[in-house]
Design a protein around this motif. Structure first.
Motif, short mmCIF file in Angstrom:
data_model
loop_
_atom_site.label_atom_id
_atom_site.label_comp_id
_atom_site.label_asym_id
_atom_site.label_seq_id
_atom_site.Cartn_x
_atom_site.Cartn_y
_atom_site.Cartn_z
N ILE A 8 -54.67 -33.74 44.41
CA ILE A 8 -54.21 -33.15 43.17
C ILE A 8 -53.02 -32.22 43.36
O ILE A 8 -52.24 -32.00 42.44
N TYR A 9 -52.83 -31.72 44.56
CA TYR A 9 -51.69 -30.83 44.81
C TYR A 9 -50.38 -31.60 44.97
O TYR A 9 -49.32 -31.00 44.98
N LEU A 21 -59.53 -36.09 37.48
CA LEU A 21 -60.02 -35.17 38.51
C LEU A 21 -61.49 -35.45 38.74
O LEU A 21 -62.29 -35.43 37.79
N LEU A 30 -53.99 -23.82 40.96
CA LEU A 30 -53.27 -24.89 40.27
C LEU A 30 -53.46 -24.75 38.77
O LEU A 30 -54.59 -24.73 38.28
N ALA A 35 -51.24 -29.60 37.11
CA ALA A 35 -52.19 -30.62 37.55
C ALA A 35 -52.06 -31.92 36.76
O ALA A 35 -52.31 -33.00 37.29
N SER A 96 -59.24 -32.44 45.63
CA SER A 96 -58.53 -31.28 46.17
C SER A 96 -58.73 -31.09 47.68
O SER A 96 -58.00 -30.31 48.28
#
Length: 116
Positions: A8-9, A21, A30, A35, A96
């Motif tokens: 996700i980063y 997610l 975040l 995101a 993540s």
């Protein structure tokens, strides 16, 4: 079923399609805007107990998957809601963890592929 997996980063891209997610906790540091999550599948993420037990220890991977698959099997409504998101075109599961190969997004994609 074409499901990509991405940390996700990493920045969102045009090929991501629907960004889902698959973590129970929101990623640290975040913002929701950065995101760019379309759907947060919190209900089908591993339980807190399972997540803590696993701790991303490679030796526990197979047992983690087995326990996670049990949790998913006991949550047909959550899996059904997720499957509805998959019908809309390309999908990217977002996670993540720093671990790229042995994480719940990889396990979830495997579960969905085997369930069909």
């Amino acid at each position: 079923m074409d499901i990509q997996i991405k940390r996700i980063y990493d920045p969102p891209g045009p090929a991501d399609g629907i960004r889902i997610l698959v973590d129970r906790l929101w990623p640290r540091g975040l913002s929701k805007e950065r995101a760019a999550v379309d759907y947060w599948a919190k209900a089908i993420s591993p339980s807190d107990e399972l997540r803590r037990w696993y701790g991303h220890e490679p030796d526990k991977w197979e047992e983690f998957k087995a326990r996670y698959f049990e949790e998913l099997g006991a949550n047909p409504e959550g899996v059904r809601e997720l499957r509805q998101q998959l019908d809309s075109g390309p999908v990217t599961f977002l996670y993540s963890s720093k671990e790229e190969r042995l994480n719940n997004a990889v396990a979830l994609r495997q579960y969905l592929a085997e369930e069909c």
